[in-house]
Design an enzyme around this catalytic site. Sequence first.
Site, mmCIF file in Angstrom:
data_model
loop_
_atom_site.group_PDB
_atom_site.id
_atom_site.type_symbol
_atom_site.label_atom_id
_atom_site.label_comp_id
_atom_site.label_asym_id
_atom_site.label_seq_id
_atom_site.Cartn_x
_atom_site.Cartn_y
_atom_site.Cartn_z
ATOM 1 N N LYS A 13 64.757 51.849 -11.446
ATOM 2 C CA LYS A 13 63.753 51.181 -10.593
ATOM 3 C C LYS A 13 62.436 51.960 -10.569
ATOM 4 O O LYS A 13 61.369 51.383 -10.708
ATOM 5 C CB LYS A 13 64.252 51.063 -9.140
ATOM 6 C CG LYS A 13 65.565 50.354 -8.971
ATOM 7 C CD LYS A 13 65.926 50.199 -7.497
ATOM 8 C CE LYS A 13 66.107 51.499 -6.726
ATOM 9 N NZ LYS A 13 67.234 52.333 -7.141
ATOM 10 N N ARG A 85 68.196 48.831 1.494
ATOM 11 C CA ARG A 85 69.472 49.298 0.955
ATOM 12 C C ARG A 85 70.648 48.883 1.838
ATOM 13 O O ARG A 85 71.783 49.245 1.560
ATOM 14 C CB ARG A 85 69.454 50.810 0.820
ATOM 15 C CG ARG A 85 68.912 51.243 -0.539
ATOM 16 C CD ARG A 85 68.844 52.743 -0.610
ATOM 17 N NE ARG A 85 68.935 53.185 -1.964
ATOM 18 C CZ ARG A 85 68.243 54.219 -2.447
ATOM 19 N NH1 ARG A 85 67.448 54.908 -1.680
ATOM 20 N NH2 ARG A 85 68.389 54.578 -3.697
ATOM 21 N N ARG A 124 69.093 63.957 -15.529
ATOM 22 C CA ARG A 124 67.718 63.861 -15.030
ATOM 23 C C ARG A 124 67.206 65.227 -14.558
ATOM 24 O O ARG A 124 67.905 65.977 -13.891
ATOM 25 C CB ARG A 124 67.668 62.875 -13.860
ATOM 26 C CG ARG A 124 66.282 62.773 -13.248
ATOM 27 C CD ARG A 124 66.112 61.538 -12.403
ATOM 28 N NE ARG A 124 66.903 61.546 -11.187
ATOM 29 C CZ ARG A 124 66.905 60.550 -10.302
ATOM 30 N NH1 ARG A 124 66.195 59.463 -10.536
ATOM 31 N NH2 ARG A 124 67.636 60.630 -9.214
ATOM 32 N N ARG A 157 67.429 67.443 -9.029
ATOM 33 C CA ARG A 157 67.415 67.021 -7.627
ATOM 34 C C ARG A 157 68.714 67.409 -6.944
ATOM 35 O O ARG A 157 69.778 67.342 -7.554
ATOM 36 C CB ARG A 157 67.226 65.503 -7.546
ATOM 37 C CG ARG A 157 65.795 65.099 -7.317
ATOM 38 C CD ARG A 157 65.587 63.616 -7.432
ATOM 39 N NE ARG A 157 66.445 62.813 -6.569
ATOM 40 C CZ ARG A 157 66.309 61.501 -6.425
ATOM 41 N NH1 ARG A 157 65.367 60.863 -7.074
ATOM 42 N NH2 ARG A 157 67.124 60.828 -5.633
ATOM 43 N N ARG A 168 76.759 58.464 -4.000
ATOM 44 C CA ARG A 168 75.636 57.508 -3.922
ATOM 45 C C ARG A 168 76.008 56.170 -4.559
ATOM 46 O O ARG A 168 75.614 55.115 -4.080
ATOM 47 C CB ARG A 168 74.402 58.106 -4.621
ATOM 48 C CG ARG A 168 73.822 59.273 -3.827
ATOM 49 C CD ARG A 168 72.921 60.122 -4.698
ATOM 50 N NE ARG A 168 71.645 59.520 -4.993
ATOM 51 C CZ ARG A 168 70.896 59.843 -6.044
ATOM 52 N NH1 ARG A 168 71.301 60.755 -6.893
ATOM 53 N NH2 ARG A 168 69.740 59.255 -6.235
#
Length: 219
Positions: A13, A85, A124, A157, A168
């Site tokens: 996104k 969400r 990532r 992160r 998540r």
Amino acid sequence: MNIVLFGAPGSGKGTQATVLASELNLQVISLGDILRQEVKNESELGKEVKNYMQKGLLVPDQLVARVIEEFISKTNGFILDGFPRTLGQAKTLDEIMQKQKTNIDAVLYFQVDEETIVSRLSNRRVCPDCGYNYHLKNMPPKQEGICDHCQTGLIQRMDDQPDVIIKRWQVFLKESEEIITFYRSKGNLISIDANGEKDDIFKLLKEKLQCKGLYPMKN
Ligand code: AMP
């Protein structure tokens, strides 16, 4: 025009939001980025949300609702990344839109497989300074561990650790069905297969928006 990008963490996104925003001249509102900045600044809100974020849990609706309302009231056309969400947030967003006498033109639903998510998030790396994202295999920085744009050391992160990624994903599965049903019944849900490469996903997304008259045909 107001567009919502909906999908699991790692569904792409954020990446597509940046491209789409520059093509359509809209402002990106990324709730995750806003909250991370609050944590970094050690603000009151940052202190309240830090624990939830570290564990991969959702921040309570009442905390995020006022943040999002404040940002939306300052824009004139947005791409919303990471909100809503929960079904409660989707309803809150409707109320905000009514107050502003405007509406959501499209909800783009980025559909991805669990293995794509795990691969994307665990590889990532982000620049803590300029926020640029890298993928260790598919989009590595030119110099290992260093941001191409501002030469800052890259970090992983806190919520991209394997156990938090799974948490998540589970949170997404639990909350997403009701939101999808909500927007499908309103008739503005557009589903996109988001397992592929960045440019292919953008092409798909553009074609779907063009079909709805929400993207210029010439581009
Ligand atoms: P993201 O960068 O979008 O993956 O968001 C990172 C984290 O910020 C999430 O795991 C949540 O802890 C928090 N967060 C972001 N958006 C929301 C939201 N709409 N509602 C509640 N918490 C959120």
